[in-house]
Design an enzyme around this catalytic site. Structure first.
Site, PDB file in Angstrom:
ATOM      1  N   CYS A 171      24.057  15.495  -2.895  1.00 20.29           N
ATOM      2  CA  CYS A 171      24.406  16.151  -4.153  1.00 20.29           C
ATOM      3  C   CYS A 171      25.706  15.603  -4.734  1.00 20.29           C
ATOM      4  O   CYS A 171      26.384  16.264  -5.527  1.00 20.29           O
ATOM      5  CB  CYS A 171      24.497  17.671  -3.967  1.00 20.29           C
ATOM      6  N   GLY A 223      17.912  22.106  -7.290  1.00 23.79           N
ATOM      7  CA  GLY A 223      17.925  21.230  -8.455  1.00 23.79           C
ATOM      8  C   GLY A 223      16.709  21.532  -9.307  1.00 23.79           C
ATOM      9  O   GLY A 223      15.579  21.457  -8.811  1.00 23.79           O
TER      10      GLY A 223
END
Length: 227
Positions: free
Chosen positions: A187, A158
């Site tokens: 996620c 990320g």
């Protein structure tokens, strides 16, 4: 432009403290870019965090499956942060890497940048005889992607970029306590498992040895010149 990269090994560090450090380095690079300097120093941070859940700016708090009191019982904290992606977990036994890079020097856009991080992790895992790959439609590094019932993530990614400078990064599960992932939809996924190097190989790994391999793999893929 410079690919010289300063490596920071911070050990176990509080998430917010490390985030603040990232922001400092990130802003320093932005200032140097505005001043059109060509010898900009890049940075790569390796660390571990105490138990923490982080939620990206595009994520949903509905993917956190426990409340504040339960978080405290797990000795965990929670932060909403400015990276992309949804919710993830960081904790002991997990290698977290934060590249703070002048992406202009590496001639990569955001998609190629993430692709290169994935590639470096895939190459590093081969060193330990773990065959990993990408999963269509999902960022990160995965195992057994051809089998929907067995597919599992070993590395989450990320990032944030602004004016061609990166921050945040990746998290590889080495000796991670995977039970902590049971308290979130990692996620944002509800149908995919999470794994670690320890789980795949059946025994606890040498954390520093794995970190060293990942560091070298990143250098090979990106062309880092470490200082």
């Amino acid at each position: 432009m410079s690919k010289i990269t300063k490596f920071h090994s911070l050990g176990v560090i509080d998430y917010k403290e490390c985030w603040d450090f990232q922001e400092t380095l990130f802003n320093e690079i932005l200032i140097q870019k505005r001043e059109e300097k060509t010898n900009i120093l890049n940075h790569l941070i390796f660390c571990e965090h105490p138990h923490v859940y982080t939620l990206g700016k595009s994520g949903s708090e509905d993917n956190m499956l426990i409340n504040y009191i339960q978080l405290q019982a797990k000795n965990a904290t929670f932060h909403k942060i400015n990276r992309g992606g949804d919710i993830t977990y960081h904790g002991p036994g997990q290698l977290v890497g934060y590249p703070i890079l002048n992406l202009t020097a590496f001639e990569v856009g955001i998609k190629d940048y993430i692709f290169k991080i994935e590639e470096a992790i895939i190459i590093a895992l081969k060193h330990f005889n773990v065959e990993a790959t990408r999963l269509d439609g999902a960022i990160g590094v995965w195992l057994d992607v051809e089998n929907p019932k067995k597919v599992r993530k070993i590395c989450a990614i990320g990032v944030r970029t602004s004016h061609w400078v990166s921050m945040h990064g990746f998290a590889i599960n080495i000796n991670t306590d995977l039970d902590y992932f049971n308290h979130i939809n990692p996620c944002g996924f509800t149908d995919k498992a999470v794994t670690s190097l320890e789980k795949e190989l059946g025994y606890k790994q040498d954390f520093e040895a794995v970190s060293s391999v990942v560091k070298q793999s990143l250098a090979e893929v990106f062309g880092f010149e470490y200082v």
